[in-house]
Design a protein around this motif. Sequence first.
Motif, mmCIF file in Angstrom:
data_model
loop_
_atom_site.group_PDB
_atom_site.id
_atom_site.type_symbol
_atom_site.label_atom_id
_atom_site.label_comp_id
_atom_site.label_asym_id
_atom_site.label_seq_id
_atom_site.Cartn_x
_atom_site.Cartn_y
_atom_site.Cartn_z
ATOM 1 N N GLY A 288 32.305 2.723 -19.979
ATOM 2 C CA GLY A 288 31.273 3.148 -19.042
ATOM 3 C C GLY A 288 30.097 3.839 -19.704
ATOM 4 N N TRP A 289 30.309 4.358 -20.895
ATOM 5 C CA TRP A 289 29.258 5.056 -21.647
ATOM 6 C C TRP A 289 28.346 4.099 -22.414
ATOM 7 C CZ3 TRP A 289 29.756 3.782 -26.768
ATOM 8 C CH2 TRP A 289 31.014 3.319 -27.175
ATOM 9 N N VAL A 290 28.774 2.856 -22.577
ATOM 10 C CA VAL A 290 28.062 1.924 -23.460
ATOM 11 C C VAL A 290 26.613 1.668 -23.015
ATOM 12 C CG1 VAL A 290 28.005 -0.483 -24.254
ATOM 13 C CG2 VAL A 290 30.139 0.830 -24.397
ATOM 14 N N PRO A 291 26.327 1.449 -21.713
ATOM 15 C CA PRO A 291 24.938 1.140 -21.349
ATOM 16 C C PRO A 291 23.944 2.230 -21.758
ATOM 17 C CG PRO A 291 26.392 0.475 -19.587
ATOM 18 C CD PRO A 291 27.243 1.229 -20.572
ATOM 19 N N TYR A 292 24.278 3.485 -21.496
ATOM 20 C CA TYR A 292 23.317 4.511 -21.895
ATOM 21 C C TYR A 292 23.242 4.645 -23.414
ATOM 22 C CZ TYR A 292 20.778 8.643 -22.948
ATOM 23 O OH TYR A 292 19.862 9.482 -23.505
ATOM 24 N N ALA A 293 24.367 4.537 -24.100
ATOM 25 C CA ALA A 293 24.348 4.654 -25.559
ATOM 26 C C ALA A 293 23.437 3.583 -26.164
ATOM 27 C CB ALA A 293 25.770 4.533 -26.122
ATOM 28 N N LEU A 294 23.509 2.348 -25.648
ATOM 29 C CA LEU A 294 22.651 1.279 -26.158
ATOM 30 C C LEU A 294 21.189 1.532 -25.810
ATOM 31 C CD1 LEU A 294 24.769 -1.922 -25.367
ATOM 32 C CD2 LEU A 294 24.543 -0.735 -27.565
#
Length: 398
Positions: A288-294
């Motif tokens: 769930g954290w991947v979109p903001y991290a990218l």
Amino acid sequence: MATELPRIISVDDHVIEPAHLFDTWLPARYRERGPRPLTAGIGELAYVGGKYRITMDPDGPPTDWWVYEDLKFPYKRNIAAVGFDRDEMTLEGITREEMRPGCWDPKERLKDMDLNHVEASLCFPSFPRFCGQTFAEAHDKEVALACVRAYNDWMVEEWCGDSGGRLIPLCLIPLWDVELAVAEIRRNAARGVRAVTFSEIPTHLGLPSIHSGYWDPFFAVCQETGTVVNMHIGSSSQMPAASPDAPPAVQASLSFNNAMASMMDFLFSGVLVTYPRLKLAYSEGQMGWVPYALERADDVWEEHRAWGGVRDTVPEPPSTYYYRQIFCCFFRDKHGVASIDVVGRDNATFETDYPHVDSTFPHTKEVALDHVKGLDDETVHKLMRGNAIRMLDLDLDR
């Protein structure tokens, strides 16, 4: 709309090592100095600031241990939790006799996989720790190297050997010597192994960083042999912590932080530029954290790449390399599934975490169906098995 769930390929489970492992697989000349199984009482066991504090106590509850050099390693209920009620999944010691046999017996594991709608499973170690830190910390490196090879022989030939490809071998490397690591990758790749476990942040183990160039021969041989580099949360021997006296629930909630930090390290390292066919897999990190991290990584690359030190090493936005070469995985992450277009329909895989306290066993099918309802059949197939088959180059579905 998906109506039937395909059989799952779990890319993150765990194995409790059988007591005979090193007696059987370690060459006789090393056995006196190698790990020895022991059943003995356990005393105080606490988890403080991301580290375990453990004592032996002859009057304590019986527990199965490994004794190796000056290390005393007990098995705990929270890592062999299947079969216990939630409120019984504690930090108490446990013996193999008290565990569900699928924790350590491959035939019983296959039965539990059948009960749980799972076709195939990739299992991380317990006593060696997630990437073999136990052997990297040993004083006698000759014995430690023999232990790494013995563990891998057991993993390939005994744990996975009679499973018809359903138990997928995941091997260790001698972390303390990159040339020995390269040799071990080649040795295992020659017998069909396509997965190795590695530290998410090697510097936390006192090892060179991924930016140093030290690991380039390792990354090169993994690319050459199609060996996936699997990094489990906690494979840096520390979990993210806030206050030093915070309850373990804080570390459990923050555990994805390790995967996020490691992924940023790799995205800005140039490693994925130099090795464009290298595959990385983040295990138990959720997604769930991947979109903001990218989004943040791409923004930093766009706005700050000159002073940020990556203008000459990372020629394209970091998300380019994520979508091309990185896999994440989930087991409870509805936010990640809701964002699947940004997480990547070709980048997400599934896990059951058997037999850990987080495991969805024996209700994995219901949990998975609840997550993927509303997704099309093709995406469901990718998440439940197709991406794992492609990642690990499995013979299934061919």
